[in-house]
Design an enzyme around this catalytic site. Structure first.
Site, PDB file in Angstrom:
ATOM      1  N   SER A 269       0.792  -1.230   0.000  1.00  0.00           N
ATOM      2  CA  SER A 269       0.000   0.000   0.000  1.00  0.00           C
ATOM      3  C   SER A 269       0.821   1.275   0.000  1.00  0.00           C
ATOM      4  O   SER A 269       0.244   2.372  -0.061  1.00  0.00           O
ATOM      5  CB  SER A 269      -0.960   0.014   1.190  1.00  0.00           C
TER       6      SER A 269
ATOM      7  N   LYS B  96      -0.005   3.754  -2.685  1.00  0.00           N
ATOM      8  CA  LYS B  96      -1.015   4.817  -2.613  1.00  0.00           C
ATOM      9  C   LYS B  96      -0.402   6.208  -2.588  1.00  0.00           C
ATOM     10  O   LYS B  96      -1.100   7.201  -2.839  1.00  0.00           O
ATOM     11  CB  LYS B  96      -1.918   4.590  -1.401  1.00  0.00           C
TER      12      LYS B  96
ATOM     13  N   SER C  77      -6.090   3.467   4.596  1.00  0.00           N
ATOM     14  CA  SER C  77      -5.585   2.679   3.466  1.00  0.00           C
ATOM     15  C   SER C  77      -6.704   1.926   2.769  1.00  0.00           C
ATOM     16  O   SER C  77      -6.525   0.796   2.304  1.00  0.00           O
ATOM     17  CB  SER C  77      -4.493   1.696   3.930  1.00  0.00           C
TER      18      SER C  77
ATOM     19  N   LYS D 241       3.025   6.408   4.942  1.00  0.00           N
ATOM     20  CA  LYS D 241       2.199   5.311   4.429  1.00  0.00           C
ATOM     21  C   LYS D 241       2.788   3.949   4.777  1.00  0.00           C
ATOM     22  O   LYS D 241       3.960   3.687   4.531  1.00  0.00           O
ATOM     23  CB  LYS D 241       2.054   5.425   2.906  1.00  0.00           C
TER      24      LYS D 241
END
EC number: 3.4.16.4
Length: 447
Positions: free
Chosen positions: A66, A69, A130, A252
């Site tokens: 993730s 992202k 997320s 993140k």
């Protein structure tokens, strides 16, 4: 006895020389081992300059999960800045987004098909929780489909100068989790990959170009209108959470079976902001878990804040020895003084100030074939740049030229072009001077 003693001494000396020859001087690998970050790859940088303070296996393309992202966020902020989408714009939830969003095995907020959500709502779900369905919905809002958005991601990565990457979806999930609806042109088992260096570079661009991202990534929890309870931030290093660390405000996390436990973190203390990346972090037993990625990130942050600081090595208008002026042709003056256009500030290891020396590089395009500037010249006209030569060890360099500090050498005053009469007299003077020199040499040859 003396001969035997000599032989023993000679053998001992030879053995010692062989031992010394096998010992290597400190190098980059030694520096990495000294910090010993327990991850497949890791990197630590200063955010504003891209100065690399530590790196391990930083150019290997590995799973990013993730952390993907961040690229979706970058493209989203760019689209908002360019007026292609708006924060209060409503996006209708597609069948694809709905099916992903209700999968409780994935990080999600429930998004009902046909229902509308604003870009801001979807973004907050993506940045804080997320949420994968929300991420795909943003991709559809910008590009019309996730397939087209993936192309935008790869194009943007190339534009930003990233290397060792491949984007196959907008979320970072394994394509098998997309229930047969993965983007066109990608494989059913594909995953996004990127190097630690490029991941840090993407994070640095995101913070440089759209620093407002931190306003959302620093939120520890927030309600979402279709979700019971609250969205809780997966970044457990945010102050107030279980592994809270002073100064952390992003950025993140990422976890898949393929990528392991990953994290791109950022923290600021005083005037120093750092970015850390760990990929497939592990604990002391060699096992990956949620805590390991934060432990390894904390160690890098501690290393940076304890050992590095931003220091002004040379002031504005600094004159470099032996490079205080440049010759000028066709000007009222025959030379012009030069100095730096701003202070030379660097993020350096404490105590290493004297290991940096300024090196002047003239802009050769500004010079004629005889190495002279040509009048007229403006005040503060750029005539070259200054690099800093480092005489220490284990210099990791910078992420890219875009981030490395650039110091210009400029003219201290303007130099007007001399009028035709002055130029003629100089030419005449030069003619007679050359003639006199020739005559002098000839006369000396008579005696």
């Amino acid at each position: 006895m003396k001969k035997r003693t000599f032989k023993i001494f000679a053998a001992f000396t030879l053995g010692l020389l062989l031992l010394l020859s096998s010992i290597q001087l400190p190098n980059r690998a030694f520096a990495q081992d000294a910090l010993n970050i327990n991850a497949d790859a890791a990197i630590l940088i200063e955010a504003s300059t891209g100065k690399i303070l530590y790196a391990k296996n930083e150019d290997a393309a590995l799973g990013i999960a993730s952390m993907t992202k961040m690229m979706t966020e970058y493209i989203m902020f760019e689209a908002i800045h360019d007026g292609k989408i708006k924060w209060d714009q409503e996006q209708t939830i597609s069948d694809y987004v709905n099916k992903i969003s209700v999968d409780t095995n994935l990080s999600n907020v429930p998004l009902e098909k046909g229902k509308k959500f604003t870009i801001r709502e979807l973004y907050e779900a993506m940045a804080i929780y997320s949420a994968n369905g929300a991420t795909i919905s943003i991709a559809e809002a910008i590009a019309g489909s996730e397939s087209k958005f993936v192309q935008m991601m790869n194009d943007k990565a190339k534009e930003l100068g990233l290397k060792n990457y491949k984007f196959v979806n907008s979320t970072g999930l394994n394509n098998r989790d997309l229930k047969g609806m993965h983007p066109e042109g990608t494989g059913a088992e594909d995953e996004n990959v990127m190097s630690a260096r490029s991941t840090a570079q993407l994070a640095a661009y995101l913070l440089r170009d759209y620093p407002e991202v931190l306003e959302t990534t620093s939120i520890t929890k927030k309600e979402f209108r279709t979700m019971p309870g609250e969205m809780k931030n997966w970044n457990w290093m945010l102050p107030g959470l279980i592994y809270g660390y002073e100064g952390v405000d992003g950025l993140k996390t990422g976890t898949t079976d393929f990528a392991g436990y990953c994290f791109t973190g950022t923290a600021k203390r005083n005037d120093l902001r750092v970015i850390t990346v760990v990929m497939n972090a592990k604990n002391s037993k060699g096992q990956g878990d949620y805590k390991s990625r934060f432990d390894e990130s904390k160690r890098m942050m501690e290393y940076a804040f304890t050992n590095y600081s931003t220091k002004e090595l040379y002031p504005k208008n600094y004159v470099i020895k032996k490079h205080d002026s440049l010759p000028v042709v066709k000007g009222k003056e025959k030379s012009v003084k030069i100095y730096t256009d701003k202070p030379i500030k660097l993020v350096i290891k404490n105590g290493e100030e004297k290991l940096y020396k300024p090196v002047f590089k003239v802009d050769k395009k500004k010079l004629n074939k005889d190495g002279q500037l040509t009048a007229p010249l403006k005040k503060n006209e750029v005539v070259g740049t200054v690099d800093l030569a480092y005489s220490g060890e284990n210099d990791f360099g910078y992420l890219s030229k875009d981030f490395a500090p650039k110091i210009n050498m400029v003219t201290q005053e303007k130099v007007e072009k001399a009028n035709w009469f002055v130029l003629m007299m100089r030419g005449t003077g030069g003619f007679f001077s050359d003639m006199w020199t020739s005559v002098t040499k000839t006369v000396k040859g008579w005696f």
